[in-house]
Design a protein around this motif. Structure first.
Motif, PDB file in Angstrom:
ATOM      1  N   LEU A 123       0.747  -1.319   0.116  1.00 18.60           N
ATOM      2  CA  LEU A 123       0.132  -0.076   0.047  1.00 18.60           C
ATOM      3  C   LEU A 123       0.890   1.167   0.065  1.00 18.60           C
ATOM      4  CD1 LEU A 123      -2.944   1.375   0.306  1.00 18.60           C
ATOM      5  CD2 LEU A 123      -2.512   1.200   2.885  1.00 18.60           C
ATOM      6  N   ALA A 124       1.912   1.266   0.852  1.00 14.72           N
ATOM      7  CA  ALA A 124       2.845   2.394   0.987  1.00 14.72           C
ATOM      8  C   ALA A 124       3.699   2.505  -0.360  1.00 14.72           C
ATOM      9  CB  ALA A 124       3.921   2.317   2.088  1.00 14.72           C
ATOM     10  N   ALA A 125       4.146   1.397  -1.045  1.00 15.82           N
ATOM     11  CA  ALA A 125       5.047   1.262  -2.149  1.00 15.82           C
ATOM     12  C   ALA A 125       4.311   1.909  -3.269  1.00 15.82           C
ATOM     13  CB  ALA A 125       5.642  -0.129  -2.300  1.00 15.82           C
ATOM     14  N   ASP A 126       2.914   1.456  -3.571  1.00 13.42           N
ATOM     15  CA  ASP A 126       2.262   1.946  -4.648  1.00 13.42           C
ATOM     16  C   ASP A 126       1.704   3.365  -4.748  1.00 13.42           C
ATOM     17  OD1 ASP A 126       2.543  -0.568  -5.774  1.00 13.42           O
ATOM     18  OD2 ASP A 126       0.329  -1.032  -5.286  1.00 13.42           O
ATOM     19  N   GLU A 127       1.755   4.071  -3.485  1.00 14.31           N
ATOM     20  CA  GLU A 127       1.340   5.501  -3.302  1.00 14.31           C
ATOM     21  C   GLU A 127       2.227   6.377  -3.967  1.00 14.31           C
ATOM     22  OE1 GLU A 127       0.778   7.223   0.356  1.00 14.31           O
ATOM     23  OE2 GLU A 127       2.971   6.934   1.007  1.00 14.31           O
ATOM     24  N   HIS A 128       3.519   6.128  -4.292  1.00 14.59           N
ATOM     25  CA  HIS A 128       4.326   6.979  -4.889  1.00 14.59           C
ATOM     26  C   HIS A 128       3.703   7.145  -6.275  1.00 14.59           C
ATOM     27  CE1 HIS A 128       7.315   7.013  -1.654  1.00 14.59           C
ATOM     28  NE2 HIS A 128       7.123   5.635  -1.554  1.00 14.59           N
ATOM     29  N   LEU A 129       3.979   6.020  -6.990  1.00 14.66           N
ATOM     30  CA  LEU A 129       3.165   6.276  -8.343  1.00 14.66           C
ATOM     31  C   LEU A 129       1.654   6.757  -8.288  1.00 14.66           C
ATOM     32  CD1 LEU A 129       3.616   5.883 -11.474  1.00 14.66           C
ATOM     33  CD2 LEU A 129       3.071   3.583 -11.194  1.00 14.66           C
ATOM     34  N   VAL A 209       6.876   6.680 -16.900  1.00 18.38           N
ATOM     35  CA  VAL A 209       5.737   6.026 -16.262  1.00 18.38           C
ATOM     36  C   VAL A 209       5.671   4.330 -16.455  1.00 18.38           C
ATOM     37  CG1 VAL A 209       3.172   6.111 -15.719  1.00 18.38           C
ATOM     38  CG2 VAL A 209       4.661   8.302 -15.813  1.00 18.38           C
ATOM     39  N   ALA A 210       5.762   4.164 -17.749  1.00 14.98           N
ATOM     40  CA  ALA A 210       5.447   2.856 -18.313  1.00 14.98           C
ATOM     41  C   ALA A 210       6.632   1.806 -17.458  1.00 14.98           C
ATOM     42  CB  ALA A 210       5.704   2.695 -19.544  1.00 14.98           C
ATOM     43  N   ASP A 211       7.931   2.402 -17.422  1.00 10.94           N
ATOM     44  CA  ASP A 211       8.659   1.643 -16.623  1.00 10.94           C
ATOM     45  C   ASP A 211       8.312   1.288 -15.085  1.00 10.94           C
ATOM     46  OD1 ASP A 211       9.878   0.637 -18.855  1.00 10.94           O
ATOM     47  OD2 ASP A 211      11.622   2.331 -18.427  1.00 10.94           O
ATOM     48  N   HIS A 212       7.787   2.622 -14.520  1.00 10.69           N
ATOM     49  CA  HIS A 212       7.454   2.399 -13.121  1.00 10.69           C
ATOM     50  C   HIS A 212       6.248   1.688 -13.128  1.00 10.69           C
ATOM     51  CE1 HIS A 212      10.046   5.568 -11.330  1.00 10.69           C
ATOM     52  NE2 HIS A 212       9.993   6.297 -12.331  1.00 10.69           N
ATOM     53  N   PHE A 213       5.297   1.275 -13.753  1.00 13.53           N
ATOM     54  CA  PHE A 213       4.330   0.157 -13.613  1.00 13.53           C
ATOM     55  C   PHE A 213       4.921  -0.938 -13.774  1.00 13.53           C
ATOM     56  CE2 PHE A 213       0.958   3.412 -15.075  1.00 13.53           C
ATOM     57  CZ  PHE A 213       0.000   2.909 -14.239  1.00 13.53           C
ATOM     58  N   LEU A 214       6.090  -1.302 -14.422  1.00 11.48           N
ATOM     59  CA  LEU A 214       6.597  -2.408 -14.387  1.00 11.48           C
ATOM     60  C   LEU A 214       7.479  -2.784 -13.032  1.00 11.48           C
ATOM     61  CD1 LEU A 214       8.595  -2.834 -17.987  1.00 11.48           C
ATOM     62  CD2 LEU A 214       6.422  -3.910 -17.117  1.00 11.48           C
ATOM     63  N   VAL A 215       7.991  -1.510 -12.417  1.00 12.49           N
ATOM     64  CA  VAL A 215       8.828  -1.897 -11.214  1.00 12.49           C
ATOM     65  C   VAL A 215       7.557  -1.939 -10.023  1.00 12.49           C
ATOM     66  CG1 VAL A 215       9.678  -0.353  -9.191  1.00 12.49           C
ATOM     67  CG2 VAL A 215      10.386  -0.263 -11.689  1.00 12.49           C
ATOM     68  N   ARG A 216       6.269  -1.477 -10.210  1.00 11.14           N
ATOM     69  CA  ARG A 216       5.124  -1.937  -9.360  1.00 11.14           C
ATOM     70  C   ARG A 216       4.956  -3.349  -9.405  1.00 11.14           C
ATOM     71  NH1 ARG A 216       7.031   0.291  -6.797  1.00 11.14           N
ATOM     72  NH2 ARG A 216       5.724  -0.938  -5.412  1.00 11.14           N
ATOM     73  N   ALA A 217       4.815  -3.883 -10.883  1.00 12.52           N
ATOM     74  CA  ALA A 217       4.422  -5.507 -11.068  1.00 12.52           C
ATOM     75  C   ALA A 217       5.489  -6.120 -10.439  1.00 12.52           C
ATOM     76  CB  ALA A 217       4.448  -5.408 -12.494  1.00 12.52           C
ATOM     77  N   PHE A 218       6.947  -5.882 -10.577  1.00 16.05           N
ATOM     78  CA  PHE A 218       8.101  -6.595  -9.805  1.00 16.05           C
ATOM     79  C   PHE A 218       7.965  -6.957  -8.530  1.00 16.05           C
ATOM     80  CE2 PHE A 218      12.200  -7.513  -8.637  1.00 16.05           C
ATOM     81  CZ  PHE A 218      13.178  -8.189  -9.561  1.00 16.05           C
TER      82      PHE A 218
END
Length: 332
Positions: A123-129, A209-218
């Motif tokens: 929850l905390a990690a996703d809030e940045h993006l 932003v596209a790569d940050h979505f991949l970071v969130r997936a990772f």
């Protein structure tokens, strides 16, 4: 229930999943009929619920010897762009584990976190993006001073959110995590590759932003795997196409971290691509091959440079440099 935005917002995730308490089944729809902003948010969440039910479907199966595993079946017609599809699948994977978490929220997982804290961390990690894309935070505002280094800020924010969520029920934490993930997948940037091409700085990395979505997936996949291991449930790696996207992103970041002067190493993933990492002006000093899942687990901090299975020839020091630099990227 009081008829205000905050009270309704706390129930929108349950509404989107069709899981309202009987007492709220009339009051929430009544508020949505009168409040345009809440109605719009509710519709985005419901659309994302449909999305999460559409891409890869994750289900729990039990083998003949009683071992539980998370099985993946592919469904067509995801409604997000290719860069957000791995995140949608990772969110769906964690959602598939939720029925197994009841009564096991205090099971130790990783670091000093239990299952509840691990979901709170996501929850905390996703809030940045999410914040960069206009998604309202679902936890109290950070008290960390502006200008704090990103690594310290990352650790302190996780601690803040975990402390806050441990004062709530696990079900409330899950609902907010799922709602935030749903809103992220409902943003225009999740559906439009051109909009997602703009670069933003998050967690010390300036990436599209596209790569940050991949970071969130990772991260979502890594922590789902952490929870699965803690509960004795085998979690599969991402689908091959998604795994390739994660590997290519990790290789790009690793190449930047090594810089142009490191002894060049020909790096490859089993059955996939290969890259020269390091200097482009010198002959290749060594060759290194890793399984793609093992490579991701190394970058994610779940393998060490000494223990990760590898095939290597040539300069041992050059190979060690690549492995150690890859491991140093871990922040999960």
């Amino acid at each position: 229930m009081t008829d205000d935005h905050e009270a309704v917002r706390d129930l929108l995730a349950a509404w989107a999943f069709g899981a309202l308490e009987p007492a709220d089944e009339r009051t929430v729809p009544a508020h949505l009929a009168e409040c345009e902003s809440c109605a719009a948010q509710a519709q985005r969440l419901r659309e994302t619920v449909r999305l999460l039910d559409g891409p890869p479907l994750n289900i729990l199966v039990r083998s003949a010897d009683g071992v539980l595993s998370l099985a993946l079946r592919t469904r067509p017609a995801a409604r997000v762009a290719a860069h957000a599809a791995p995140y949608a699948a990772a969110v769906a994977g964690l959602k598939a584990l939720l029925p197994e978490l009841e009564g096991r929220w205090t099971t130790p997982v990783v670091h000093d976190w239990d299952v509840h804290a691990t979901v709170a961390h996501l929850l905390a990690a996703d809030e940045h993006l999410a914040g960069r894309l206009g998604v309202a935070s679902r936890v109290p505002a950070s008290r960390i001073a502006e200008g704090t280094g990103w690594e310290e800020a990352w650790e302190r924010r996780t601690a803040e959110v975990i402390a806050h969520e441990h004062g709530r029920t696990p079900e409330e934490t899950v609902a907010d995590w799922a709602a935030q993930a749903g809103e992220l997948l409902g943003t225009a940037e999740a559906r439009d590759a051109e909009l997602a091409a703009r670069a933003v700085m998050l967690m010390g990395l300036r990436l599209p932003v596209a790569d940050h979505f991949l970071v969130r997936a990772f991260e979502a996949w890594i922590h789902t795997d952490d929870i699965g291991r803690a509960l004795g449930i085998a979690v599969p790696p991402p689908p091959q196409e998604h795994l390739g996207q994660l590997v290519r992103l990790a290789v790009r970041i690793l190449g930047l971290a090594l810089g142009p002067t490191a002894p060049p190493v020909l790096f490859s993933v089993t059955g996939g691509e290969e890259w020269v990492l390091g200097s482009e002006d010198e002959p290749v000093a060594a060759e290194l091959a890793l399984d793609p899942v093992d490579f991701c687990l190394l970058v994610g901090g779940r393998h060490t440079p000494k223990t990760v299975p590898r095939g290597a020839t040539g300069d041992a020091a050059a190979v060690r440099n690549v492995l150690e630099r890859a491991a140093s990227l871990a922040w999960l």
